[in-house]
Structures are given as structure tokens and as C-alpha cells.
Design a protein around this motif. Structure first.
Motif, PDB file in Angstrom:
ATOM      1  N   ASP A   3      -8.762  -2.342  -5.608  1.00 14.28           N
ATOM      2  CA  ASP A   3      -8.220  -2.613  -4.286  1.00 14.28           C
ATOM      3  C   ASP A   3      -7.378  -1.433  -3.826  1.00 14.28           C
ATOM      4  OD1 ASP A   3      -9.377  -5.075  -4.218  1.00 14.28           O
ATOM      5  OD2 ASP A   3      -7.536  -6.212  -4.518  1.00 14.28           O
ATOM      6  N   LEU A   4      -7.331  -1.244  -2.546  1.00  8.50           N
ATOM      7  CA  LEU A   4      -6.465  -0.256  -1.921  1.00  8.50           C
ATOM      8  C   LEU A   4      -5.218  -1.008  -1.471  1.00  8.50           C
ATOM      9  CD1 LEU A   4      -5.963   2.570  -0.687  1.00  8.50           C
ATOM     10  CD2 LEU A   4      -7.087   1.714   1.372  1.00  8.50           C
ATOM     11  N   ARG A   5      -4.064  -0.492  -1.828  1.00  7.11           N
ATOM     12  CA  ARG A   5      -2.813  -1.137  -1.442  1.00  7.11           C
ATOM     13  C   ARG A   5      -2.254  -0.422  -0.221  1.00  7.11           C
ATOM     14  NH1 ARG A   5       2.801  -1.219  -4.671  1.00  7.11           N
ATOM     15  NH2 ARG A   5       2.358   0.977  -4.510  1.00  7.11           N
ATOM     16  N   ILE A   6      -2.003  -1.172   0.826  1.00  6.28           N
ATOM     17  CA  ILE A   6      -1.376  -0.624   2.030  1.00  6.28           C
ATOM     18  C   ILE A   6       0.011  -1.235   2.135  1.00  6.28           C
ATOM     19  CG2 ILE A   6      -1.394  -0.595   4.552  1.00  6.28           C
ATOM     20  CD1 ILE A   6      -4.399  -0.447   4.471  1.00  6.28           C
ATOM     21  N   THR A   7       0.999  -0.371   2.296  1.00  8.22           N
ATOM     22  CA  THR A   7       2.357  -0.844   2.534  1.00  8.22           C
ATOM     23  C   THR A   7       2.775  -0.393   3.923  1.00  8.22           C
ATOM     24  OG1 THR A   7       3.282   1.115   1.460  1.00  8.22           O
ATOM     25  CG2 THR A   7       3.027  -0.849   0.104  1.00  8.22           C
ATOM     26  N   VAL A   8       3.686  -1.138   4.485  1.00  8.51           N
ATOM     27  CA  VAL A   8       4.209  -0.835   5.814  1.00  8.51           C
ATOM     28  C   VAL A   8       5.725  -0.800   5.721  1.00  8.51           C
ATOM     29  CG1 VAL A   8       4.362  -1.594   8.219  1.00  8.51           C
ATOM     30  CG2 VAL A   8       2.245  -1.953   6.934  1.00  8.51           C
ATOM     31  N   LYS A  10       7.689   1.245   3.916  1.00  9.49           N
ATOM     32  CA  LYS A  10       8.321   1.668   2.664  1.00  9.49           C
ATOM     33  C   LYS A  10       8.969   3.031   2.897  1.00  9.49           C
ATOM     34  CE  LYS A  10       6.341   0.783  -1.231  1.00  9.49           C
ATOM     35  NZ  LYS A  10       5.479   0.829  -2.434  1.00  9.49           N
ATOM     36  N   SER A  11      10.178   3.192   2.424  1.00  2.91           N
ATOM     37  CA  SER A  11      10.897   4.449   2.628  1.00  2.91           C
ATOM     38  C   SER A  11      10.428   5.507   1.636  1.00  2.91           C
ATOM     39  CB  SER A  11      12.401   4.240   2.461  1.00  2.91           C
ATOM     40  OG  SER A  11      12.715   4.006   1.100  1.00  2.91           O
ATOM     41  N   LEU A  12      10.680   6.762   1.980  1.00  2.01           N
ATOM     42  CA  LEU A  12      10.357   7.848   1.059  1.00  2.01           C
ATOM     43  C   LEU A  12      11.130   7.701  -0.244  1.00  2.01           C
ATOM     44  CD1 LEU A  12      10.142  10.926   3.441  1.00  2.01           C
ATOM     45  CD2 LEU A  12       8.274   9.703   2.330  1.00  2.01           C
ATOM     46  N   ARG A  13      12.322   7.175  -0.164  1.00  2.51           N
ATOM     47  CA  ARG A  13      13.138   6.947  -1.363  1.00  2.51           C
ATOM     48  C   ARG A  13      12.446   5.947  -2.293  1.00  2.51           C
ATOM     49  NH1 ARG A  13      19.164   6.159  -0.281  1.00  2.51           N
ATOM     50  NH2 ARG A  13      18.920   8.385  -0.183  1.00  2.51           N
ATOM     51  N   GLU A  14      11.897   4.876  -1.724  1.00  5.87           N
ATOM     52  CA  GLU A  14      11.193   3.875  -2.534  1.00  5.87           C
ATOM     53  C   GLU A  14       9.934   4.470  -3.163  1.00  5.87           C
ATOM     54  OE1 GLU A  14      11.686  -0.427  -0.585  1.00  5.87           O
ATOM     55  OE2 GLU A  14      11.135   1.131   0.877  1.00  5.87           O
ATOM     56  N   ILE A  15       9.205   5.251  -2.398  1.00  5.01           N
ATOM     57  CA  ILE A  15       7.988   5.880  -2.914  1.00  5.01           C
ATOM     58  C   ILE A  15       8.336   6.847  -4.039  1.00  5.01           C
ATOM     59  CG2 ILE A  15       6.072   7.427  -2.336  1.00  5.01           C
ATOM     60  CD1 ILE A  15       6.193   6.156   0.520  1.00  5.01           C
ATOM     61  N   ALA A  16       9.367   7.658  -3.826  1.00  3.04           N
ATOM     62  CA  ALA A  16       9.796   8.612  -4.852  1.00  3.04           C
ATOM     63  C   ALA A  16      10.242   7.882  -6.116  1.00  3.04           C
ATOM     64  CB  ALA A  16      10.918   9.491  -4.321  1.00  3.04           C
ATOM     65  N   ALA A  17      10.925   6.767  -5.974  1.00  3.29           N
ATOM     66  CA  ALA A  17      11.369   5.994  -7.141  1.00  3.29           C
ATOM     67  C   ALA A  17      10.175   5.462  -7.929  1.00  3.29           C
ATOM     68  CB  ALA A  17      12.277   4.847  -6.702  1.00  3.29           C
ATOM     69  N   GLU A  18       9.130   5.018  -7.244  1.00  3.63           N
ATOM     70  CA  GLU A  18       7.929   4.535  -7.927  1.00  3.63           C
ATOM     71  C   GLU A  18       7.251   5.662  -8.701  1.00  3.63           C
ATOM     72  OE1 GLU A  18       5.351   2.726  -5.055  1.00  3.63           O
ATOM     73  OE2 GLU A  18       6.657   0.995  -4.776  1.00  3.63           O
ATOM     74  N   SER A  36      -4.443   3.295  -5.950  1.00  4.16           N
ATOM     75  CA  SER A  36      -4.652   3.869  -4.627  1.00  4.16           C
ATOM     76  C   SER A  36      -3.763   3.133  -3.638  1.00  4.16           C
ATOM     77  CB  SER A  36      -6.112   3.707  -4.200  1.00  4.16           C
ATOM     78  OG  SER A  36      -6.954   4.416  -5.073  1.00  4.16           O
ATOM     79  N   SER A  37      -2.939   3.895  -2.935  1.00  2.01           N
ATOM     80  CA  SER A  37      -2.065   3.253  -1.955  1.00  2.01           C
ATOM     81  C   SER A  37      -1.819   4.180  -0.772  1.00  2.01           C
ATOM     82  CB  SER A  37      -0.739   2.838  -2.587  1.00  2.01           C
ATOM     83  OG  SER A  37      -0.015   3.978  -2.988  1.00  2.01           O
ATOM     84  N   ILE A  38      -1.575   3.548   0.353  1.00  2.95           N
ATOM     85  CA  ILE A  38      -1.275   4.245   1.600  1.00  2.95           C
ATOM     86  C   ILE A  38      -0.079   3.541   2.213  1.00  2.95           C
ATOM     87  CG2 ILE A  38      -2.123   4.784   3.917  1.00  2.95           C
ATOM     88  CD1 ILE A  38      -4.959   4.658   2.741  1.00  2.95           C
ATOM     89  N   ASN A  39       0.857   4.305   2.748  1.00  3.01           N
ATOM     90  CA  ASN A  39       2.016   3.726   3.407  1.00  3.01           C
ATOM     91  C   ASN A  39       1.997   4.109   4.888  1.00  3.01           C
ATOM     92  OD1 ASN A  39       4.679   2.369   3.363  1.00  3.01           O
ATOM     93  ND2 ASN A  39       5.402   4.386   3.963  1.00  3.01           N
ATOM     94  N   PHE A  40       2.169   3.116   5.737  1.00  4.62           N
ATOM     95  CA  PHE A  40       2.328   3.357   7.166  1.00  4.62           C
ATOM     96  C   PHE A  40       3.798   3.178   7.512  1.00  4.62           C
ATOM     97  CE2 PHE A  40      -2.135   2.394   6.844  1.00  4.62           C
ATOM     98  CZ  PHE A  40      -2.717   3.239   7.789  1.00  4.62           C
ATOM     99  N   GLN A 112      -5.074  -4.729   0.063  1.00  2.00           N
ATOM    100  CA  GLN A 112      -3.884  -5.576  -0.069  1.00  2.00           C
ATOM    101  C   GLN A 112      -2.804  -4.969   0.804  1.00  2.00           C
ATOM    102  OE1 GLN A 112      -2.725  -5.676  -4.166  1.00  2.00           O
ATOM    103  NE2 GLN A 112      -4.610  -6.635  -4.833  1.00  2.00           N
ATOM    104  N   THR A 113      -2.153  -5.788   1.603  1.00  4.26           N
ATOM    105  CA  THR A 113      -1.139  -5.276   2.505  1.00  4.26           C
ATOM    106  C   THR A 113       0.212  -5.916   2.193  1.00  4.26           C
ATOM    107  OG1 THR A 113      -2.802  -5.065   4.229  1.00  4.26           O
ATOM    108  CG2 THR A 113      -0.523  -4.934   4.921  1.00  4.26           C
ATOM    109  N   ARG A 114       1.232  -5.072   2.140  1.00  4.68           N
ATOM    110  CA  ARG A 114       2.607  -5.551   1.953  1.00  4.68           C
ATOM    111  C   ARG A 114       3.449  -4.942   3.059  1.00  4.68           C
ATOM    112  NH1 ARG A 114       7.520  -4.118  -0.076  1.00  4.68           N
ATOM    113  NH2 ARG A 114       8.719  -5.788  -1.009  1.00  4.68           N
ATOM    114  N   ILE A 115       4.148  -5.803   3.786  1.00  6.00           N
ATOM    115  CA  ILE A 115       4.982  -5.336   4.891  1.00  6.00           C
ATOM    116  C   ILE A 115       6.445  -5.552   4.509  1.00  6.00           C
ATOM    117  CG2 ILE A 115       5.569  -5.665   7.316  1.00  6.00           C
ATOM    118  CD1 ILE A 115       2.671  -6.752   7.653  1.00  6.00           C
ATOM    119  N   ALA A 116       7.185  -4.454   4.425  1.00 10.32           N
ATOM    120  CA  ALA A 116       8.601  -4.537   4.063  1.00 10.32           C
ATOM    121  C   ALA A 116       9.380  -5.188   5.199  1.00 10.32           C
ATOM    122  CB  ALA A 116       9.149  -3.150   3.768  1.00 10.32           C
ATOM    123  N   MET A 117      10.384  -5.955   4.833  1.00  5.99           N
ATOM    124  CA  MET A 117      11.222  -6.637   5.843  1.00  5.99           C
ATOM    125  C   MET A 117      12.501  -5.877   6.076  1.00  5.99           C
ATOM    126  SD  MET A 117       9.265  -9.050   6.668  1.00  5.99           S
ATOM    127  CE  MET A 117      10.222 -10.133   7.665  1.00  5.99           C
TER     128      MET A 117
END
Length: 117
Positions: A3-8, A10-18, A36-40, A112-117
Motif C-alpha cells: 500500500d501507498l501511505r498518504i499523509t496530510v 505532517k510537519s517536516l519535524r515529524e517526518i525527520a523524526a520518523e 512508500s509514503s507521500i505527504n501533502f 491509505q490516508t491519514r489526515i493530521a488534526m
């Protein structure tokens, strides 16, 4: 395939931490699965990129990798210019891959899509 994971949102800080966490786990000898993931940046960016027509295009490419934009437009019964613009946008977003010969592919089974609140 995966699956391709799409996040909406997500901050650069969160991505860097991962990424940092994955590197540390590898250094400890743990196995880290490639993902595989993409952040919008926001919902509007995702909605502009992943329209209904573009999702239809992705589904077609998943089932039938296609040699060219022209062949894809013909298979979908759509105007070449519009399909070309869609392929360009989806490629830039990382949702379509081009093979060495220029063929078009969407090599994931689901999104798979995850939208940060």
C-alpha cells in the motif's frame, strides 16, 4: 506489492523524526521495512492532486501498466491533453512511476490516508 501511505499535514519535524528513528533501528540491527509514503501539506493540496478522474487513471494503471500517455488516453477514452496534465501532476506527486522505457505504472495495491488534526 504494498500500500501507498498518504499523509496530510505532517510537519517536516515529524517526518525527520520518523527517518531518524528508522536509521537508529537499523543501526541497532533491527529490520526496518521499506514504506512508500507521500505527504501533502494540507487537504486542499491532496484534493487538487487526487481528483476523481485521476483516481480512475491510477486504478487503470494499477491493472494495466501502459506504454505511453497517448495509449492511456485512448484506453480511458479521454482527451490526450487532459490525460497528459493528469499524468504529469500524479508523477510529480509520486503517485505514478515511469519505467526506463517511459511506461507508466501505479505499483501499489491500495492507498491509505491519514489526515493530521
Amino acid at each position: 506489492m504494498t500500500d501507498l501511505r498518504i499523509t496530510v499535514g505532517k510537519s517536516l519535524r515529524e517526518i525527520a523524526a520518523e527517518v531518524t528513528d528508522a536509521v537508529h533501528r537499523v543501526e541497532k540491527g533491527e529490520t526496518v521495512e521499506a514504506e512508500s509514503s507521500i505527504n501533502f501539506a494540507d487537504w486542499d493540496a491532496l484534493a487538487r492532486t487526487l481528483t476523481a478522474k485521476r483516481l480512475e487513471l491510477l486504478r487503470h494503471l494499477h491493472r494495466h501498466p501502459t506504454a505511453s500517455v497517448r495509449a492511456l488516453a485512448a484506453a480511458l477514452g479521454r482527451d490526450y491533453k487532459n490525460v497528459h496534465a493528469d499524468v504529469q501532476a500524479l508523477t510529480e506527486a509520486g503517485l505514478i512511476e515511469r519505467g526506463e522505457t517511459g511506461d507508466l505504472r501505479a505499483e501499489y495495491d491500495g492507498i491509505q490516508t491519514r489526515i493530521a488534526m
